[in-house]
Design a protein around this motif. Structure first.
Motif, mmCIF file in Angstrom:
data_model
loop_
_atom_site.group_PDB
_atom_site.id
_atom_site.type_symbol
_atom_site.label_atom_id
_atom_site.label_comp_id
_atom_site.label_asym_id
_atom_site.label_seq_id
_atom_site.Cartn_x
_atom_site.Cartn_y
_atom_site.Cartn_z
ATOM 1 N N UNK A 1 0.867 -1.182 0.000
ATOM 2 C CA UNK A 1 0.000 0.000 0.000
ATOM 3 C C UNK A 1 0.904 1.232 0.000
ATOM 4 N N UNK A 2 1.240 1.740 -1.201
ATOM 5 C CA UNK A 2 2.206 2.838 -1.288
ATOM 6 C C UNK A 2 1.533 4.177 -1.048
ATOM 7 N N UNK A 3 2.312 5.232 -1.118
ATOM 8 C CA UNK A 3 1.718 6.551 -1.026
ATOM 9 C C UNK A 3 2.753 7.644 -1.054
ATOM 10 N N UNK A 4 2.609 8.524 -2.003
ATOM 11 C CA UNK A 4 3.389 9.757 -2.051
ATOM 12 C C UNK A 4 2.380 10.819 -2.418
ATOM 13 N N UNK A 5 2.335 11.894 -1.664
ATOM 14 C CA UNK A 5 1.366 12.933 -1.987
ATOM 15 C C UNK A 5 0.715 13.482 -0.736
ATOM 16 N N UNK A 6 -0.508 13.946 -0.891
ATOM 17 C CA UNK A 6 -1.213 14.640 0.185
ATOM 18 C C UNK A 6 -2.349 13.760 0.687
ATOM 19 N N UNK A 7 -2.511 13.703 2.019
ATOM 20 C CA UNK A 7 -3.396 12.722 2.647
ATOM 21 C C UNK A 7 -4.864 12.846 2.243
ATOM 22 N N UNK A 8 -5.434 14.058 2.266
ATOM 23 C CA UNK A 8 -6.876 14.165 2.013
ATOM 24 C C UNK A 8 -7.229 13.786 0.581
ATOM 25 N N UNK A 9 -6.406 14.196 -0.388
ATOM 26 C CA UNK A 9 -6.700 13.824 -1.781
ATOM 27 C C UNK A 9 -6.445 12.334 -2.002
ATOM 28 N N UNK A 10 -5.439 11.767 -1.327
ATOM 29 C CA UNK A 10 -5.176 10.328 -1.445
ATOM 30 C C UNK A 10 -6.344 9.529 -0.870
ATOM 31 N N UNK A 11 -6.865 9.954 0.278
ATOM 32 C CA UNK A 11 -8.005 9.254 0.886
ATOM 33 C C UNK A 11 -9.246 9.386 0.010
ATOM 34 N N UNK A 12 -9.413 10.530 -0.617
ATOM 35 C CA UNK A 12 -10.550 10.729 -1.533
ATOM 36 C C UNK A 12 -10.469 9.727 -2.684
#
Length: 193
Positions: A44-55
């Motif tokens: 479960x990767x992730x680079x970026x901003x939390x609220x837009x990623x959760x959206x």
């Protein structure tokens, strides 16, 4: 081994795929719930901003799938933060897998923390053959608060959780795919869980 990378539009996917290729595995990008449920291991990767990623996660329906997974799951960077209860970044509710919150580093230090930092207080099979004080590569402005599920810590102004574990879920704040031999060792440990 069926290795899936959760595809929800937030991630540093290519470098993760290359890291697994170096270990002899093909990590396939997927947003298909049926495929992800059947996988042996999930990243479960992730680079970026939390609220837009959760959206994006919610729009794909993967927000309800993730906490139900039974196989080993590894959250990386923002992926780990989204697995927590809440993050101050965009005042975002997380998936609630790890019982801790994500805070922003103080303005009295340079943010983001970018570069190499040591990991210590290692407590999991995820860190087999990794030595207390080994270096990992980090880029982040937010950190997970220390909690009962902390399996490694790092220091940057304060001591924070640089890795978390709850049941079959693991999270690392650092980028193992960019952390040389030590990061490669951690990915190999994850595959061997």
């Amino acid at each position: 081994m069926d290795l899936k990378i959760v595809n929800y539009g937030a991630g540093n996917i290519k470098s993760i795929q290359f890291a697994f290729q170096r270990l002899g595995y093909n990590a396939v990008l997927s947003d298909n719930s049926a495929e992800i449920i059947k996988a042996d291991k999930v990243i479960f990767p992730g680079v970026g901003e939390a609220s837009s990623a959760m959206k994006m996660l919610k729009e794909s329906g993967l927000d309800s799938l993730m906490p139900q997974l039974k196989q080993p799951v590894l959250g990386i960077c923002l992926g780990m933060q989204l697995m927590c209860n809440h993050t101050e970044e965009g005042d975002t509710e997380g998936l609630g897998i790890f019982d801790t919150n994500v805070k922003r580093f103080s303005n009295r230090i340079k943010v983001p923390q970018m570069g190499w930092n040591t990991v210590k207080n290692l407590k999991s099979g995820l860190f087999n053959n990794i030595i207390e004080g080994d270096y990992m590569y980090l880029v982040h402005s937010y950190y997970a608060e220390h909690c009962n599920e902390t399996i490694a810590t790092s220091d940057y102004d304060i001591e924070y959780a640089s890795a978390l574990e709850h049941d079959n879920f693991f999270g690392v704040q650092f980028h193992p795919e960019k952390s040389g031999k030590t990061g490669e060792r951690l990915l190999k440990n994850f595959l061997e869980l």
